[in-house]
Design a protein around this motif. Structure first.
Motif, PDB file in Angstrom:
ATOM      1  N   LYS A  35      -0.886-101.610 -45.970  1.00 45.17           N
ATOM      2  CA  LYS A  35      -0.695-100.830 -44.876  1.00 45.17           C
ATOM      3  C   LYS A  35      -1.681-101.060 -43.893  1.00 45.17           C
ATOM      4  CE  LYS A  35       1.516 -97.026 -47.286  1.00 45.17           C
ATOM      5  NZ  LYS A  35       1.260 -95.408 -47.467  1.00 45.17           N
ATOM      6  N   PRO A  36      -1.349-101.979 -42.586  1.00 43.01           N
ATOM      7  CA  PRO A  36      -2.494-102.293 -41.998  1.00 43.01           C
ATOM      8  C   PRO A  36      -2.810-101.179 -40.867  1.00 43.01           C
ATOM      9  CG  PRO A  36      -0.384-103.164 -41.136  1.00 43.01           C
ATOM     10  CD  PRO A  36      -0.164-102.723 -42.561  1.00 43.01           C
ATOM     11  N   LYS A  37      -1.969-100.144 -40.806  1.00 39.70           N
ATOM     12  CA  LYS A  37      -2.267 -99.215 -40.127  1.00 39.70           C
ATOM     13  C   LYS A  37      -2.347 -97.909 -40.557  1.00 39.70           C
ATOM     14  CE  LYS A  37      -2.550-101.153 -35.918  1.00 39.70           C
ATOM     15  NZ  LYS A  37      -3.745-101.180 -35.467  1.00 39.70           N
ATOM     16  N   LYS A  38      -3.504 -97.072 -40.437  1.00 40.04           N
ATOM     17  CA  LYS A  38      -3.526 -95.911 -41.199  1.00 40.04           C
ATOM     18  C   LYS A  38      -2.683 -94.960 -41.204  1.00 40.04           C
ATOM     19  CE  LYS A  38      -8.716 -96.267 -40.674  1.00 40.04           C
ATOM     20  NZ  LYS A  38     -10.050 -95.323 -40.002  1.00 40.04           N
ATOM     21  N   ASP A  39      -1.960 -94.758 -39.720  1.00 42.08           N
ATOM     22  CA  ASP A  39      -0.895 -93.700 -39.224  1.00 42.08           C
ATOM     23  C   ASP A  39       0.359 -94.126 -39.343  1.00 42.08           C
ATOM     24  OD1 ASP A  39      -1.360 -95.516 -37.079  1.00 42.08           O
ATOM     25  OD2 ASP A  39      -1.268 -93.979 -35.664  1.00 42.08           O
ATOM     26  N   SER A  40       0.749 -95.398 -40.041  1.00 41.75           N
ATOM     27  CA  SER A  40       2.213 -95.919 -40.175  1.00 41.75           C
ATOM     28  C   SER A  40       2.443 -96.131 -41.716  1.00 41.75           C
ATOM     29  CB  SER A  40       2.004 -97.228 -39.511  1.00 41.75           C
ATOM     30  OG  SER A  40       3.386 -97.890 -39.638  1.00 41.75           O
ATOM     31  N   ALA A  41       3.721 -96.150 -42.146  1.00 38.24           N
ATOM     32  CA  ALA A  41       3.909 -96.335 -43.430  1.00 38.24           C
ATOM     33  C   ALA A  41       4.437 -97.844 -43.638  1.00 38.24           C
ATOM     34  CB  ALA A  41       5.121 -95.475 -43.653  1.00 38.24           C
ATOM     35  N   LYS A  42       4.374 -98.632 -42.449  1.00 32.25           N
ATOM     36  CA  LYS A  42       4.722-100.030 -42.531  1.00 32.25           C
ATOM     37  C   LYS A  42       4.056-100.540 -43.330  1.00 32.25           C
ATOM     38  CE  LYS A  42       5.167-104.058 -39.581  1.00 32.25           C
ATOM     39  NZ  LYS A  42       4.775-104.704 -38.366  1.00 32.25           N
ATOM     40  N   ILE A  43       4.752-101.694 -44.112  1.00 32.24           N
ATOM     41  CA  ILE A  43       4.091-102.346 -45.208  1.00 32.24           C
ATOM     42  C   ILE A  43       3.883-103.943 -44.583  1.00 32.24           C
ATOM     43  CG2 ILE A  43       3.921-103.232 -47.460  1.00 32.24           C
ATOM     44  CD1 ILE A  43       3.242-100.430 -47.395  1.00 32.24           C
ATOM     45  N   PHE A 279      -6.183-110.100 -33.663  1.00 30.72           N
ATOM     46  CA  PHE A 279      -6.438-110.254 -35.267  1.00 30.72           C
ATOM     47  C   PHE A 279      -7.220-109.000 -35.788  1.00 30.72           C
ATOM     48  CE2 PHE A 279      -9.783-111.531 -38.580  1.00 30.72           C
ATOM     49  CZ  PHE A 279      -8.828-111.865 -39.281  1.00 30.72           C
ATOM     50  N   PHE A 280      -8.348-108.784 -35.013  1.00 29.64           N
ATOM     51  CA  PHE A 280      -9.326-107.636 -35.344  1.00 29.64           C
ATOM     52  C   PHE A 280      -8.343-106.252 -35.139  1.00 29.64           C
ATOM     53  CE2 PHE A 280     -12.820-110.237 -33.838  1.00 29.64           C
ATOM     54  CZ  PHE A 280     -13.064-110.747 -35.287  1.00 29.64           C
ATOM     55  N   ASN A 281      -7.506-106.171 -34.139  1.00 30.94           N
ATOM     56  CA  ASN A 281      -6.788-104.916 -33.858  1.00 30.94           C
ATOM     57  C   ASN A 281      -5.596-104.829 -34.749  1.00 30.94           C
ATOM     58  OD1 ASN A 281      -8.635-104.209 -31.973  1.00 30.94           O
ATOM     59  ND2 ASN A 281      -7.388-105.254 -30.335  1.00 30.94           N
ATOM     60  N   SER A 282      -5.317-105.682 -35.598  1.00 31.15           N
ATOM     61  CA  SER A 282      -4.167-105.594 -36.208  1.00 31.15           C
ATOM     62  C   SER A 282      -4.298-104.754 -37.387  1.00 31.15           C
ATOM     63  CB  SER A 282      -3.626-107.019 -36.970  1.00 31.15           C
ATOM     64  OG  SER A 282      -4.576-107.689 -37.576  1.00 31.15           O
ATOM     65  N   ASN A 283      -5.570-104.478 -37.871  1.00 30.71           N
ATOM     66  CA  ASN A 283      -5.816-103.689 -39.152  1.00 30.71           C
ATOM     67  C   ASN A 283      -6.814-102.567 -38.990  1.00 30.71           C
ATOM     68  OD1 ASN A 283      -6.436-102.708 -41.842  1.00 30.71           O
ATOM     69  ND2 ASN A 283      -5.749-104.684 -42.820  1.00 30.71           N
ATOM     70  N   ASP A 284      -6.543-101.421 -39.011  1.00 38.89           N
ATOM     71  CA  ASP A 284      -7.453-100.442 -38.801  1.00 38.89           C
ATOM     72  C   ASP A 284      -7.652 -99.225 -40.230  1.00 38.89           C
ATOM     73  OD1 ASP A 284      -5.422 -98.849 -38.702  1.00 38.89           O
ATOM     74  OD2 ASP A 284      -5.717 -97.831 -36.992  1.00 38.89           O
ATOM     75  N   ASN A 285      -7.194-100.109 -41.180  1.00 40.04           N
ATOM     76  CA  ASN A 285      -7.049 -99.152 -42.639  1.00 40.04           C
ATOM     77  C   ASN A 285      -7.678-100.366 -43.488  1.00 40.04           C
ATOM     78  OD1 ASN A 285      -6.603 -97.659 -44.503  1.00 40.04           O
ATOM     79  ND2 ASN A 285      -4.490 -98.413 -45.049  1.00 40.04           N
ATOM     80  N   PRO A 286      -9.171 -99.994 -43.584  1.00 45.21           N
ATOM     81  CA  PRO A 286      -9.845-101.100 -44.490  1.00 45.21           C
ATOM     82  C   PRO A 286      -9.604-100.756 -46.034  1.00 45.21           C
ATOM     83  CG  PRO A 286     -11.414 -99.452 -43.650  1.00 45.21           C
ATOM     84  CD  PRO A 286      -9.977 -99.289 -43.004  1.00 45.21           C
TER      85      PRO A 286
END
Length: 298
Positions: A35-43, A279-286
């Motif tokens: 899940k690249p985004k903390k607030d999204s369920a998108k895989i 690239f850097f903004n695409s993932n906020d869920n380390p």
């Protein structure tokens, strides 16, 4: 012309590593669902690899290595025609740019990534406190056993196969009596699944694209620094990824055209900056939600 090559001929060389002699490797392919985004369920999904050789293993996103031949053809064409071409429009960008090396038999781990034009890394002696259970499960063709641990602020469950005699696994995971076939955190933010393997003869640690780093002014010499310093430097790089590049281009050159192109140097800089920021903004869920700074606060 030489300085332009260093800056623009192949911007994808932002992601580099360190060279080694050819040898045979066991390559294990892991499909990573995350899940690249903390607030999204998108895989999202990406293929990663764990290359195991005699004295170490290397884990990385396989996106760039898989396109090595495409990159080679494009670069050779540019060198032949003396013209510039935006390679980023021809290839798929990786989801992750770092590499993780585990030295055998010590299992000292080195996390490395490029910060601007230089390659930096930090070392860790991670001791996983695995709790091996009696639970067993057939995953693909492998008979696996369950183990759990806590790492990086998350709870993890792993399934390992004793029939594969490597006490290793994807990312930083290792230390079970067999290769890790599957590992995921409790919230399924990150899940690796072994999807195949092959033997690589005459294996080389560097891809063709990475070998060009030195030729185009990007260092492949790995500099080891403390982890907290790495994290601070990388955070600053993410905020302004073109800071160093801007200092190397005089103001009067920004309106000049790239060789054999209608694109100006200034436009090329902006394109490269957008590529890096996307690239850097695409993932906020380390993967590791607990940083070195967080640990020191406790």
């Amino acid at each position: 012309m030489k300085s332009l090559k260093k800056l623009f001929i192949i911007p994808i060389l932002l992601f580099g590593f360190i060279a080694s002699a050819q040898q045979t490797a066991n390559r294990f392919f892991y499909e990573l669902s995350f899940k690249p985004k903390k607030d999204s369920a998108k895989i999202d999904k990406v293929m990663t690899t764990l290359d195991i050789v005699k004295d170490k293993s290397i884990y990385q996103d396989f996106t760039f290595p898989a396109q090595d031949s495409i990159i080679k053809v494009a670069v050779e064409e540019m060198e032949k025609t003396k013209t510039w071409k935006d390679i980023s429009k021809m290839i798929k960008m990786p989801k992750f740019s770092y590499k993780i090396t585990k030295a055998y038999p010590s299992m000292l781990e080195t996390y490395s990534d490029r910060i601007s034009r230089n390659l930096f890394g930090y070392e860790e002696n991670i001791k996983f406190d695995w709790k091996i259970t009696t639970d067993k499960e057939k995953i693909g063709e492998y008979n696996t056993q369950k183990a759990t641990t806590e790492f990086g602020g998350r709870k993890w469950t792993a399934w390992f196969a004793t029939e594969i005699p490597f006490q290793d696994g994807p990312y930083k995971f290792y230390g079970l009596p067999g290769l890790i076939v599957k590992v995921e955190d409790e919230g399924k933010n990150y899940s690796w699944l072994l999807s195949g393997n092959k033997s690589i003869k005459d294996w080389k640690e560097l891809t063709y694209a990475e070998e060009l780093n030195a030729k185009f002014g990007m260092s492949n010499e790995l500099k080891i620094i403390p982890k907290d310093k790495f994290e601070k430097s990388y955070a600053a790089f993410k905020q302004d990824p073109m800071a160093e590049a801007r200092t190397q281009v005089p103001q009067n050159m920004l309106s000049m055209k790239m060789p054999g192109s209608d694109v100006t140097i200034g436009e090329a800089l902006k394109t490269q900056e957008k590529m890096l920021k996307d690239f850097f903004n695409s993932n906020d869920n380390p993967i590791e939600v607990q940083t070195t700074t967080d640990k020191k606060k406790k």
